[in-house]
Design an enzyme around this catalytic site. Sequence first.
Site, PDB file in Angstrom:
ATOM      1  N   GLY A  43       3.267   4.124   5.512  1.00  0.00           N
ATOM      2  CA  GLY A  43       4.086   3.786   6.436  1.00  0.00           C
ATOM      3  C   GLY A  43       4.960   2.356   6.103  1.00  0.00           C
ATOM      4  O   GLY A  43       5.595   1.733   7.233  1.00  0.00           O
ATOM      5  N   LEU A  44       4.694   1.869   4.995  1.00  0.00           N
ATOM      6  CA  LEU A  44       5.410   0.427   4.630  1.00  0.00           C
ATOM      7  C   LEU A  44       6.566   0.479   3.753  1.00  0.00           C
ATOM      8  O   LEU A  44       6.818  -0.529   3.262  1.00  0.00           O
ATOM      9  CB  LEU A  44       4.204  -0.375   4.208  1.00  0.00           C
ATOM     10  CG  LEU A  44       2.938  -0.885   5.293  1.00  0.00           C
ATOM     11  CD1 LEU A  44       2.111  -1.773   4.596  1.00  0.00           C
ATOM     12  CD2 LEU A  44       3.637  -1.703   6.321  1.00  0.00           C
ATOM     13  N   PRO A  90       0.859  -1.302  -0.027  1.00  0.00           N
ATOM     14  CA  PRO A  90      -0.067  -0.124   0.046  1.00  0.00           C
ATOM     15  C   PRO A  90       0.742   1.115  -0.039  1.00  0.00           C
ATOM     16  O   PRO A  90       2.024   1.271   0.654  1.00  0.00           O
ATOM     17  CB  PRO A  90      -0.768  -0.020   1.381  1.00  0.00           C
ATOM     18  CG  PRO A  90      -0.870  -1.555   1.705  1.00  0.00           C
ATOM     19  CD  PRO A  90       0.711  -2.202   1.160  1.00  0.00           C
ATOM     20  N   ASP A 115      14.304   3.519   6.136  1.00  0.00           N
ATOM     21  CA  ASP A 115      13.405   2.839   5.104  1.00  0.00           C
ATOM     22  C   ASP A 115      14.378   2.393   3.864  1.00  0.00           C
ATOM     23  O   ASP A 115      14.522   1.196   3.758  1.00  0.00           O
ATOM     24  CB  ASP A 115      12.468   3.847   4.464  1.00  0.00           C
ATOM     25  CG  ASP A 115      11.505   4.122   5.102  1.00  0.00           C
ATOM     26  OD1 ASP A 115      11.242   4.086   6.458  1.00  0.00           O
ATOM     27  OD2 ASP A 115      10.460   4.272   4.668  1.00  0.00           O
ATOM     28  N   SER A 137       6.722   2.012   0.654  1.00  0.00           N
ATOM     29  CA  SER A 137       6.500   1.697  -0.930  1.00  0.00           C
ATOM     30  C   SER A 137       7.334   2.495  -1.725  1.00  0.00           C
ATOM     31  O   SER A 137       7.927   1.749  -2.577  1.00  0.00           O
ATOM     32  CB  SER A 137       4.801   1.899  -1.098  1.00  0.00           C
ATOM     33  OG  SER A 137       4.799   2.505  -2.226  1.00  0.00           O
ATOM     34  N   ALA A 146      10.605   0.911  -1.720  1.00  0.00           N
ATOM     35  CA  ALA A 146      10.696  -0.550  -2.179  1.00  0.00           C
ATOM     36  C   ALA A 146      10.666  -0.274  -3.901  1.00  0.00           C
ATOM     37  O   ALA A 146      11.450  -1.055  -4.264  1.00  0.00           O
ATOM     38  CB  ALA A 146       9.463  -1.264  -1.701  1.00  0.00           C
TER      39      ALA A 146
HETATM   40  O1  PMV Z   1       8.268   6.464   5.905  1.00  0.00           O
HETATM   41  P1  PMV Z   1       7.528   5.857   7.178  1.00  0.00           P
HETATM   42  O2  PMV Z   1       6.214   6.678   7.058  1.00  0.00           O
HETATM   43  O3  PMV Z   1       7.373   4.462   7.179  1.00  0.00           O
HETATM   44  O4  PMV Z   1       8.064   6.799   8.404  1.00  0.00           O
HETATM   45  C1  PMV Z   1       9.359   7.105   8.568  1.00  0.00           C
HETATM   46  C2  PMV Z   1       9.768   7.087  10.017  1.00  0.00           C
HETATM   47  C3  PMV Z   1      10.074   8.438  10.437  1.00  0.00           C
HETATM   48  O5  PMV Z   1      10.625   8.306  11.447  1.00  0.00           O
HETATM   49  C4  PMV Z   1       8.589   8.847  10.910  1.00  0.00           C
HETATM   50  C5  PMV Z   1      10.724   9.434   9.678  1.00  0.00           C
HETATM   51  C6  PMV Z   1      11.901   8.774   9.273  1.00  0.00           C
HETATM   52  O6  PMV Z   1      12.520   9.606   8.429  1.00  0.00           O
HETATM   53  O7  PMV Z   1      12.794   8.050   9.872  1.00  0.00           O
END
Ligand code: PMV
Length: 311
Positions: free
Chosen positions: A101-102, A97, A148, A104, A107
């Site tokens: 927050g996953l 999705p 990420d 995407s 990836a």
């Molecule tokens: O990309 P997301 O929505 O999984 O979140 C990133 C995590 C945060 O700590 C909020 C931002 C970051 O750059 O680390």
Amino acid sequence: MNATAPAKIILFGEHAVVYGQPAIAVPVSGLRATATFLPGPNGSGLQIRAADLGAVLPVDIESGLVDNALSITARMVLHALGCAPPDGIINIESTIPMASGLGSGAAVTTALARALALAVGASFDSEELSHLVYEVEKIYHGTPSGIDNTVIVYEKPVYFVRNQPLEILSIGKPFTVIIGDTGQSALTRVAVGDVRKLVESQPERFNHTIGAIGEIARRARAAIELGQTVQLGPLMNENHHLLQGLTVSSPELDTLVQAALDAGAYGAKLSGGGRGGNMIALAPEDRIEAIQEGLIRAGAAHVFVSVVGLC
Ligand code: PMV
């Protein structure tokens, strides 16, 4: 020729990680972005097709436009490898999705970079690729911490501290996480910016919150390495509570977190940027189905089950 990359979840430490605190993230190998290269006739040029976005993008390596993450990625890859665009089409598909927050975006960037490198007979090492994906993330997310791109490129559980060497986390005993999607997309950049305003307006109070989240991530690391799964539950609940204090939860996330706890989860919290997107629940083996059902009843748009620590 195809290449893939997984989704990710943050188990502990989102937002605080932006301020130098540790965070723990793991890949979700069952949800993936895939990029497939189909060679075309000589001189046909390179196109990227993203069926989910309904987009067809010609890649012009000379263009300096900050137009689209996919064409920017392709240009950066070709520059890094010193290659001309191959003739053909790269198809992008993803079961992750978007804006939830996953991971995407990271990836898709990773899968595309790998497929394009394969298409020109080259490859990246993970460090190089993680750096490239980070550069693309920066264009779209402002000041990402780098968590990420790291967890997605290496596809390993990571204990991540900004600007520190990568630490792969060993998992003492596999555990099951249920991911509940609110179905609401949210921009991480906005949530990160709002947290920054809070920290700047009341530094003492909110730096304390950020330090407390970091401490939870340190304790969680020890519990994960020792295989003490049950101990992670209260740490997740406490982490969620602190994230609520940073204003990055939402009524929908709170509802799903409560539904998971009511259905017998050891603990639950939002995961990622918040304000929408996904939450995660740590599930005892005999409560997996009950938690999935509870989340759907409470309004989850999708529910995914992921086992952390299976190779
Ligand atoms: O990309 P997301 O929505 O999984 O979140 C990133 C995590 C945060 O700590 C909020 C931002 C970051 O750059 O680390």
